[in-house]
Design a protein around this motif. Structure first.
Motif, short mmCIF file in Angstrom:
data_model
loop_
_atom_site.label_atom_id
_atom_site.label_comp_id
_atom_site.label_asym_id
_atom_site.label_seq_id
_atom_site.Cartn_x
_atom_site.Cartn_y
_atom_site.Cartn_z
N ASN A 3 0.84 -1.20 0.00
CA ASN A 3 0.00 0.00 0.00
C ASN A 3 0.88 1.26 0.00
O ASN A 3 1.75 1.41 0.84
CB ASN A 3 -0.89 -0.01 1.25
N GLY A 4 0.66 2.13 -0.97
CA GLY A 4 1.42 3.38 -1.06
C GLY A 4 2.30 3.46 -2.28
O GLY A 4 2.55 4.56 -2.79
N TYR A 14 -10.60 5.98 1.32
CA TYR A 14 -9.59 7.03 1.49
C TYR A 14 -8.30 6.44 2.04
O TYR A 14 -7.85 6.73 3.14
CB TYR A 14 -10.12 8.13 2.41
N GLY A 15 -7.67 5.56 1.22
CA GLY A 15 -6.36 5.02 1.54
C GLY A 15 -5.28 5.79 0.83
O GLY A 15 -5.45 6.98 0.50
N ALA A 16 -4.17 5.14 0.55
CA ALA A 16 -3.03 5.83 -0.06
C ALA A 16 -3.40 6.41 -1.43
O ALA A 16 -3.06 7.56 -1.73
CB ALA A 16 -1.87 4.87 -0.19
N THR A 24 3.86 13.30 -1.32
CA THR A 24 2.58 12.92 -1.91
C THR A 24 1.55 12.66 -0.82
O THR A 24 1.86 12.59 0.37
CB THR A 24 2.71 11.66 -2.79
N GLY A 25 0.31 12.47 -1.26
CA GLY A 25 -0.76 12.02 -0.37
C GLY A 25 -1.25 13.06 0.61
O GLY A 25 -1.02 14.27 0.48
N ASP A 26 -1.93 12.57 1.62
CA ASP A 26 -2.51 13.39 2.69
C ASP A 26 -2.25 12.67 4.01
O ASP A 26 -3.17 12.17 4.65
CB ASP A 26 -4.02 13.56 2.44
N PRO A 27 -0.97 12.57 4.42
CA PRO A 27 -0.62 11.74 5.58
C PRO A 27 -1.30 12.16 6.87
O PRO A 27 -1.53 11.31 7.74
CB PRO A 27 0.90 11.89 5.67
N VAL A 87 -13.45 5.30 -7.16
CA VAL A 87 -13.61 4.04 -6.46
C VAL A 87 -12.21 3.47 -6.22
O VAL A 87 -11.52 3.07 -7.14
CB VAL A 87 -14.45 3.04 -7.27
N SER A 88 -11.80 3.46 -4.96
CA SER A 88 -10.43 3.04 -4.62
C SER A 88 -10.41 2.25 -3.32
O SER A 88 -9.52 2.43 -2.49
CB SER A 88 -9.51 4.26 -4.51
N LEU A 89 -11.37 1.38 -3.14
CA LEU A 89 -11.43 0.57 -1.93
C LEU A 89 -11.22 -0.90 -2.28
O LEU A 89 -11.40 -1.31 -3.43
CB LEU A 89 -12.77 0.77 -1.20
N PRO A 90 -10.82 -1.71 -1.32
CA PRO A 90 -10.56 -3.13 -1.61
C PRO A 90 -11.85 -3.85 -1.99
O PRO A 90 -12.95 -3.48 -1.56
CB PRO A 90 -10.00 -3.67 -0.29
#
Length: 366
Positions: A116-117, A171-173, A213-216, A246-249
């Protein structure tokens, strides 16, 4: 198929371990040497892709490859009898994919970690690129080039992204980097997570993150939504979204999380654009074709379908306002370096007896 057997080894905290890396990339001898010198780790590397780009099956690897292996980095699960001593598995994916049900996956003493990431920067670029291409009508102008047609400037409407709303379902990586790019465009971010994130601490991300990157710290969303039920998801979808990511498992509870009812919700106000970079099973594809043909949603971009490869006669290929790519949004020339970085971080933590990063949740499979 190229293989390096038993490279490295020596004194060190991991000198009793052998790691098998079975990935579609060329070996990095400098990395292998560093793991040997620092930890005493022996690394066996096998390229999982032949020169003709066909895949090498795990069953093609000889017994000398598997002998004594205690650590793995590979996508496809091998037969359990080949890996009886494995205690650590570093997956190249963000989820468990085909591992649930495998004896090693069910064995609590074997640690599984995700990557992940490592995919977030390139996948987020794919999402925003697909969105901007649609909003600015790039596909139509590309067709005009074939006939040399110069369209009049007022022949169509263009809506830029400023003040529009992006909803990120998962709302993951990847979702956090989508939020970062969308924020740069002036969009308002709504985030959805399975569990509640009501405190500043709970909104932080402790997984691997590419620098810059991202929103840590979880500061970008204007609103947060949560809940595993379809009612909770529908409430999120009904927030007047212009772009849904759509970005979920993919799990039993998220299969077809976007169906006819959800598409109707998305089309009720702003006719959302839908970008799916998770798995094809998240969307009822028949319902999506109907929604696109009826103009219920403004468009969609799919990097994933069900099945894959998508058959040539599938109705999705003929749906209007739709972009399909063959599950390539994860590709980047620096993916292997990022994955090696995660492996190195976790090897260092294993050697020191510290908690690992990106540890798999065996119940949620990510």
């Amino acid at each position: 198929m190229s293989a390096t057997v038993g490279t490295g080894g020596g004194a060190g905290p991991l000198s009793d371990d052998i790691m098998l890396v079975f990935m579609p990339f060329s070996e990095r001898p400098d990395w292998t040497a560093r793991m040997s010198k620092r930890y005493g780790l022996r690394v066996r590397y096998v390229n999982s892709i032949r020169e003709d780009h066909t895949a090498v099956s795990v069953t093609e690897l000889g017994p000398e490859i598997w002998d004594g292996v205690t650590m793995l980095c590979m996508y496809m699960p091998p037969p359990a009898e080949l890996v009886p001593k494995v205690r650590f598995v570093q997956l190249p994916s963000a989820g468990a994919d085909r591992w649930p049900g495998h004896p090693k996956y069910e064995e609590e003493s074997t640690v599984f970690c995700t990557s992940n990431g490592v995919h977030a920067p390139q996948i987020a670029e794919w999402v925003i690129g697909a969105w901007l291409s649609h909003q600015h009508h790039f596909p139509r102008y590309h067709e005009h080039m074939k006939t040399g047609f110069w369209e009049k400037p007022f022949a169509t409407r263009v809506q830029d992204s400023t003040t529009l709303r992006i909803g990120i379902l998962g709302y993951g990586a990847i979702g956090r980097q989508c939020a970062r790019l969308a924020t740069a465009l002036g969009m308002e971010v709504y985030a959805y997570t399975r569990g509640e994130r009501s405190t500043p601490e709970s909104r932080k991300d402790d997984s691997y993150c590419v620098a810059g990157t991202g929103d840590p710290d979880g500061l970008l969303p204007a609103k947060w939504f949560h809940g595993p039920s379809r009612e909770a998801v529908d409430g999120f979808l009904g927030q007047g979204l212009d772009l849904l990511v759509v970005s979920l498992p993919l799990t039993a509870e998220t299969r077809h999380v976007i169906g006819r009812e959800q598409l109707a919700i998305l089309g009720a106000t702003r006719k959302a654009f839908i970008a799916n970079v998770a798995r094809g099973g998240h969307i009822d594809q028949d319902a999506l074709v109907e929604a696109l043909e009826a103009g219920l949603v403004r468009g969609a971009a799919l990097d994933v379908t069900d099945p894959e490869p998508l058959p040539a006669d599938h109705p999705l290929w003929r749906a209007p306002n739709l972009l399909i790519t063959p599950h390539i949004s994860w590709r980047t020339d620096v993916l292997w370096e990022r994955l090696l970085d995660i492996i190195e971080l976790n090897l260092g933590k294993l050697a020191a007896g510290l908690p690992l990063i990106n540890v798999m949740n065996r119940k949620l499979h990510y």
